[in-house]
Design a protein around this motif. Sequence first.
Motif, PDB file in Angstrom:
ATOM      1  N   ILE A 407      -3.807  31.468  -3.390  1.00 31.34           N
ATOM      2  CA  ILE A 407      -2.622  31.983  -2.712  1.00 31.34           C
ATOM      3  C   ILE A 407      -1.608  30.868  -2.521  1.00 31.34           C
ATOM      4  N   ALA A 408      -0.347  31.183  -2.747  1.00 33.33           N
ATOM      5  CA  ALA A 408       0.721  30.201  -2.516  1.00 33.33           C
ATOM      6  C   ALA A 408       0.834  29.903  -1.027  1.00 33.33           C
ATOM      7  N   GLY A 409       1.331  28.748  -0.691  1.00 36.24           N
ATOM      8  CA  GLY A 409       1.490  28.352   0.704  1.00 36.24           C
ATOM      9  C   GLY A 409       2.425  29.270   1.465  1.00 36.24           C
ATOM     10  N   ASP A 410       2.343  29.208   2.807  1.00 32.93           N
ATOM     11  CA  ASP A 410       3.129  30.135   3.632  1.00 32.93           C
ATOM     12  C   ASP A 410       4.619  29.970   3.408  1.00 32.93           C
ATOM     13  N   GLU A 411       5.087  28.738   3.417  1.00 31.58           N
ATOM     14  CA  GLU A 411       6.529  28.511   3.257  1.00 31.58           C
ATOM     15  C   GLU A 411       6.987  28.903   1.870  1.00 31.58           C
ATOM     16  N   LEU A 412       6.193  28.512   0.857  1.00 34.04           N
ATOM     17  CA  LEU A 412       6.571  28.876  -0.516  1.00 34.04           C
ATOM     18  C   LEU A 412       6.539  30.383  -0.700  1.00 34.04           C
ATOM     19  N   ARG A 413       5.556  31.022  -0.136  1.00 28.86           N
ATOM     20  CA  ARG A 413       5.437  32.471  -0.286  1.00 28.86           C
ATOM     21  C   ARG A 413       6.592  33.183   0.410  1.00 28.86           C
ATOM     22  N   ALA A 414       7.012  32.668   1.578  1.00 30.75           N
ATOM     23  CA  ALA A 414       8.151  33.274   2.275  1.00 30.75           C
ATOM     24  C   ALA A 414       9.429  33.133   1.446  1.00 30.75           C
ATOM     25  N   THR A 415       9.592  31.966   0.832  1.00 38.67           N
ATOM     26  CA  THR A 415      10.771  31.756  -0.019  1.00 38.67           C
ATOM     27  C   THR A 415      10.746  32.666  -1.245  1.00 38.67           C
ATOM     28  N   LEU A 416       9.568  32.741  -1.891  1.00 38.61           N
ATOM     29  CA  LEU A 416       9.443  33.598  -3.069  1.00 38.61           C
ATOM     30  C   LEU A 416       9.653  35.064  -2.728  1.00 38.61           C
ATOM     31  N   THR A 417       9.234  35.449  -1.534  1.00 37.20           N
ATOM     32  CA  THR A 417       9.414  36.851  -1.133  1.00 37.20           C
ATOM     33  C   THR A 417      10.887  37.192  -1.032  1.00 37.20           C
ATOM     34  N   ARG A 418      11.675  36.296  -0.468  1.00 41.44           N
ATOM     35  CA  ARG A 418      13.116  36.543  -0.345  1.00 41.44           C
ATOM     36  C   ARG A 418      13.776  36.604  -1.720  1.00 41.44           C
ATOM     37  N   VAL A 419      13.337  35.718  -2.626  1.00 41.25           N
ATOM     38  CA  VAL A 419      13.922  35.704  -3.971  1.00 41.25           C
ATOM     39  C   VAL A 419      13.572  36.978  -4.733  1.00 41.25           C
ATOM     40  N   TYR A 420      12.304  37.324  -4.701  1.00 44.48           N
ATOM     41  CA  TYR A 420      11.872  38.494  -5.456  1.00 44.48           C
ATOM     42  C   TYR A 420      12.323  39.804  -4.802  1.00 44.48           C
ATOM     43  N   ARG A 421      12.566  39.788  -3.505  1.00 42.41           N
ATOM     44  CA  ARG A 421      13.092  40.976  -2.846  1.00 42.41           C
ATOM     45  C   ARG A 421      14.474  41.304  -3.376  1.00 42.41           C
ATOM     46  N   ARG A 422      15.272  40.283  -3.582  1.00 45.05           N
ATOM     47  CA  ARG A 422      16.600  40.499  -4.150  1.00 45.05           C
ATOM     48  C   ARG A 422      16.499  40.955  -5.603  1.00 45.05           C
TER      49      ARG A 422
END
Length: 529
Positions: A407-422
Amino acid sequence: MDSQGSMIRGATSPTTSARPGTANSTKRKRSGIDFESSPGTGGEADDDGLERHTPRQPGVKRACNECRQQKLKCDVQQDPFHACGRCTRLKLACKIDHHFKRVGKRSKHAEMERTIETYKAELQRAQSQGYVLEHDELQSPIANNGVYSTNTQSYMGSDEAVSSLLTLKQGGGSYGLRPQIVRELEGVGLTEEAINHLFNEFWNCYHPYLPFLNPAQSPDQYYQQHPLLFWVIIVVAARRYTADPSLLTALSAPLSRLLWSTIGEVPSTHYVVKALCLLCTWPLPTSTTSTDPSHILGGVMMKAATGIGLHRPNHTQDFSRVSVDLNKEQLHDRVTTWAVCNIVAQNLGTGYGQPASTLYDWTLAVRPGENGPFTLSAELEARLQIERFCDKVSKEMYSNSTDPRGIAGDELRATLTRVYRREYSELYAAIMSQGDLSPIVKLYLTAAGLHLRLSAFFDSSTTQGYMDDLMGLWRAANAFLEVVFDLETSSFDMDGRSPLRYATNYILQMIIAACFTLLKHLSSFSLAK
């Protein structure tokens, strides 16, 4: 009596009598043909050695019809009547008919030949209508709406066997016939009617979820392409086959053996790859997921596809020992099969939580404005874009080599979630703007949004935006289930059958994930506040 005898003796004087072998002798013998087979009608010799005939006495018995037909001596007694010894021995109907005439063997044989030809014509007409001969000595199969279960190897043999099995009732039009089994797999036989019914079931109910086969082709054409592809279509259609609910169970073991024996044959064909695509999408029933070989078959599917060069359709010759010259239609068929392989492989990876063995190469690249064999249908192109997005989320979110769980780290995963949400919002708008797509595409699109948001379960309560991620997951689960319920209330045909009854294994897995999400939220502290 004396005068009559004198007249007869006078007719046979030496000046008028004929020697044996002359015409008069022959004529006299022909005139006595009615008497030669009856007792008491023989001639007597006079003192000069000349033959003289005595008249037939009143009440003299004649030969019966059967003996006269065969020109045999007869000992029938007429008054009182007693059957002759020959008819009694042969159990024939012994009778005397004064108007009886012998029937020539040639005319009788000709009549029998005409009768046989008539029966043969009727037999051929019955067989052309889909009937096969049945015999009492054969074990009668158990029939259920055109599906037969039997252990006999074949119901059609040589012409002699066919003739011996036929039972005809003269004048009644009754035949010992039953519907013909045209395809059989290890004792499970199907009639032509059952095959057509199952194929129609497949086209109407299952094909919309993975539209890459050609409905214009007949079942026989699919069987000629490869028996595994034919029987996989039959088994998929039998999942909800109400005419015979036991058909899927009866075919599961024989199909499994056919599958693994076919996989062992190298090299393979792209028709086998098509069969694997269907079988990975609608796997055979199993008691537990641990015994489900779908993920293994997905890997075999991709390796078989690359082994025969589906990912390089323009260079198929490099993967074959024989000369290969593909036309435009054949090239498009291979490109479509390769795209479906990646769609199915991605669904397997997302649904089972395993790394997907996909390969999105140049062959599947989007080329706007191009119209050729590499161009997919709008439905498959939208599905491929959705699975590309799922592949990107899986690799970035769940492929961290520094984490034991991946699993990706919490901060990286939060960033990726925002990117992929867009990115997901843009993909959703682009696909939904195409008005000619089926509701199933929207079902897979909302499933991809749920897949993106499920990473929120790995967040800790101290992660920035933790509550926003949970609420985003709640909305994604509700959006997916709303599409599911809309699909449940719709129907494919006038029978009112819901499309959701025929959904793929991946869709059922995502439904479970969405229901688990709602259950988890209802029991969490986030909604208690």
